[in-house]
Design an enzyme around this catalytic site. Structure first.
Site, mmCIF file in Angstrom:
data_model
loop_
_atom_site.group_PDB
_atom_site.id
_atom_site.type_symbol
_atom_site.label_atom_id
_atom_site.label_comp_id
_atom_site.label_asym_id
_atom_site.label_seq_id
_atom_site.Cartn_x
_atom_site.Cartn_y
_atom_site.Cartn_z
ATOM 1 N N ARG A 194 1.092 14.218 13.064
ATOM 2 C CA ARG A 194 1.636 14.019 11.718
ATOM 3 C C ARG A 194 1.875 15.327 10.960
ATOM 4 O O ARG A 194 1.199 15.634 9.964
ATOM 5 C CB ARG A 194 0.747 13.055 10.935
ATOM 6 C CG ARG A 194 0.444 11.809 11.760
ATOM 7 C CD ARG A 194 -0.158 10.709 11.008
ATOM 8 N NE ARG A 194 0.775 10.035 10.131
ATOM 9 C CZ ARG A 194 0.487 8.901 9.516
ATOM 10 N NH1 ARG A 194 -0.675 8.345 9.684
ATOM 11 N NH2 ARG A 194 1.368 8.335 8.726
ATOM 12 N N LYS B 56 0.833 -1.215 0.000
ATOM 13 C CA LYS B 56 0.000 0.000 0.000
ATOM 14 C C LYS B 56 0.862 1.258 0.000
ATOM 15 O O LYS B 56 0.659 2.165 -0.808
ATOM 16 C CB LYS B 56 -0.907 0.006 1.234
ATOM 17 C CG LYS B 56 -1.590 1.346 1.470
ATOM 18 C CD LYS B 56 -2.461 1.350 2.707
ATOM 19 C CE LYS B 56 -1.737 1.646 3.986
ATOM 20 N NZ LYS B 56 -1.561 3.071 4.306
ATOM 21 N N ASN B 57 1.821 1.320 0.916
ATOM 22 C CA ASN B 57 2.573 2.568 1.067
ATOM 23 C C ASN B 57 3.478 2.870 -0.122
ATOM 24 O O ASN B 57 3.823 4.020 -0.357
ATOM 25 C CB ASN B 57 3.377 2.557 2.378
ATOM 26 C CG ASN B 57 2.469 2.739 3.585
ATOM 27 O OD1 ASN B 57 1.285 3.021 3.434
ATOM 28 N ND2 ASN B 57 3.019 2.569 4.776
#
Ligand code: UD1
Length: 433
Positions: free
Chosen positions: A133, A34-35
């Site tokens: 984040r 995914k990443n």
């Protein structure tokens, strides 16, 4: 007429029903990462030629990234396991907030968009369940490459001043080895004028995968996978046909499914170097691992307590902290886990406690006293990896576990329940309560 629901039926959202305690046996295939896939999709913005990506996982995050790219004028064709992207007709510099909201990876667009068109306006991705984040490092790096960047009303606006609107290579030192910042800046530097060095760069395999794609598109990148990456900017990049690496976090989660059910499972494909720290912790915990060059077989019988601390790659990945905690909740002895990457990533503790786990926390450290058995309960995954941790706990627990929070799970695990069912798990999806 008022319908009275039994307690277990109350307010149930879509969930997985897992009957635990079954031994698993067989082989599970790991999907594309995914990443990696998310950032590689954004890299299509670097070229006006076709980009074909293979080994793409079927995930809602991938769908979301596709919609964001389409909103910028990218054309997309998705098929079984692949996606074809073409960014020759980019006509927008700003993806809409409604699409960006909830998908942090959307911020990846800022680097390639700015490098290719000289302007990008991307809404701040915002925090999420696991922490704040920030994107400070991304912004600092773009400025070092000559962009003027302002943040107003929740939108990061970047422009490249001057006639050519081309970024200029430069020296960037990251204060922390942020994966997202490293990738954003590699893409920006790939079309800049001159050479860029990124010091204290992230060393994750996904960074190396992005370097591989930039090189396949005709770019020049050295040092990916080490703390210093050098990128020589090109005037243009061409298209490519590129294969996404296997998902190391999914592979790790599936190895843990073998361990927590004390089973023998083969997980394939699995690149051992991508999971070094996790494999050594599994071995330290008493699991047997056998690599056959393509896949890895795990056998588990007794599992012992181990201590671990999350770290940037090659250290133990924060994305496997919650799933590993589920395993340790069933181990012999007391384990200590310290989450050192994200400030709010122990929310699964309370849910594991509901299943009978004996865990105490102090700040970002969890002390896990293994119990002989977990007991099934309705639980909710608060984020992607916490949801996976709940599924693992459910596989091992006595009785039935109902895992809610599937919107998180579906972001990052490609048909998880189908894969687990194929090796003998009793797991069913219910779309409504
Ligand atoms: C990526 C992964 C995510 C993984 C994480 C850490 C993607 C799409 N996501 O997220 O699954 O959990 O790496 O391995 O690839 N930080 C700052 N300032 C910044 C940027 C980051 O202080 O400007 C801090 C963060 O708060 C955090 C740490 O650095 O504590 C790691 O964050 P980062 O590597 O940027 O994670 P992401 O790229 O967002």
């Amino acid at each position: 007429m008022n319908v009275i629901l039994a307690p277990s039926q109350k307010a149930l959202t879509p969930h997985l029903e897992i009957r635990g305690g079954r031994r698993l046996e067989g082989e599970i295939r790991v999907s594309g990462a995914k990443n990696s896939a998310l950032v590689l999709m954004a890299a299509c913005l670097l070229s006006s030629d076709d980009l074909k990506l293979r080994n793409m996982p079927a995930l809602s995050d991938i769908q979301g990234m596709g919609e964001i790219l389409e909103s910028l004028g990218v054309t997309m064709n998705r098929g079984e396991g692949f996606v074809e992207l073409n960014a020759s007709g980019i006509n927008q510099s700003s993806p809409p907030y409604e699409l960006v909201n909830g998908l942090r990876a959307s911020f990846f667009c800022i680097g390639p968009l700015l490098a290719r068109t000289g302007v990008a306006r991307v809404p701040l991705p915002g925090g999420c369940q696991i922490g704040a984040r920030p994107v400070v490092e991304h912004v600092k790096g773009l400025k070092a490459l000559g962009a003027q960047v302002t943040i107003e009303h929740g939108v990061v606006s970047a422009v490249v001043p001057g006639r050519g609107h081309r970024l200029t290579g430069g020296k960037i030192h990251l204060d922390c080895p942020s994966v997202g910042a490293t990738e954003t800046l590699m893409m920006a530097a790939a079309l800049a004028d001159g050479e860029t060095t990124i010091d204290n760069a992230a060393q994750e395999p996904e960074v190396v995968d992005l370097a591989g794609l930039i090189i396949a598109m005709g770019g020049k990148v050295r040092g990916a996978g080490t703390p210093t990456i050098t990128i020589v900017g090109m005037e243009r990049l061409h298209g490519a046909d590129y294969m996404v690496i296997p998902d190391r976090i999914e592979a790790g989660t599936l190895l843990l499914a073998g361990a927590i059910t004390r089973s023998k499972l083969r997980i394939t494909p699995l690149i051992p170097e991508h999971l070094g720290a996790v494999l050594s912790k599994l071995e330290e915990a008493g699991c047997t691992l056998e690599s056959d060059g393509i896949g890895m077989t795990i056998s588990a019988d007794r599992v012992r307590a181990v201590d671990l601390r999350t770290q940037p790659f090659p250290g133990f990945p924060t994305d496997l902290q919650a799933p590993f905690m589920s395993l340790l909740a069933t181990a012999e002895g007391t384990s200590v886990i310290t989450e050192a990457i994200f400030e709010n990533r122990l929310q699964h503790v309370a849910e594991l406690q509901r299943m009978g786990a004996a865990i105490r926390t102090q700040g970002n450290t969890a002390f896990i006293e293994g119990v002989p058995f977990l007991s099934g309960a309705p639980v909710t995954g608060s984020d992607l990896r916490a949801s996976a941790a709940m599924v693992l706990a459910g596989l091992a627990a006595e009785g039935t576990t109902l895992v809610q929070g599937l919107q998180h799970l579906d972001r990052g695990y490609d048909r998880l329940e189908e894969k687990l069912r194929s090796v003998g798990a009793s797991i069913a999806r219910h779309d409504v309560g």
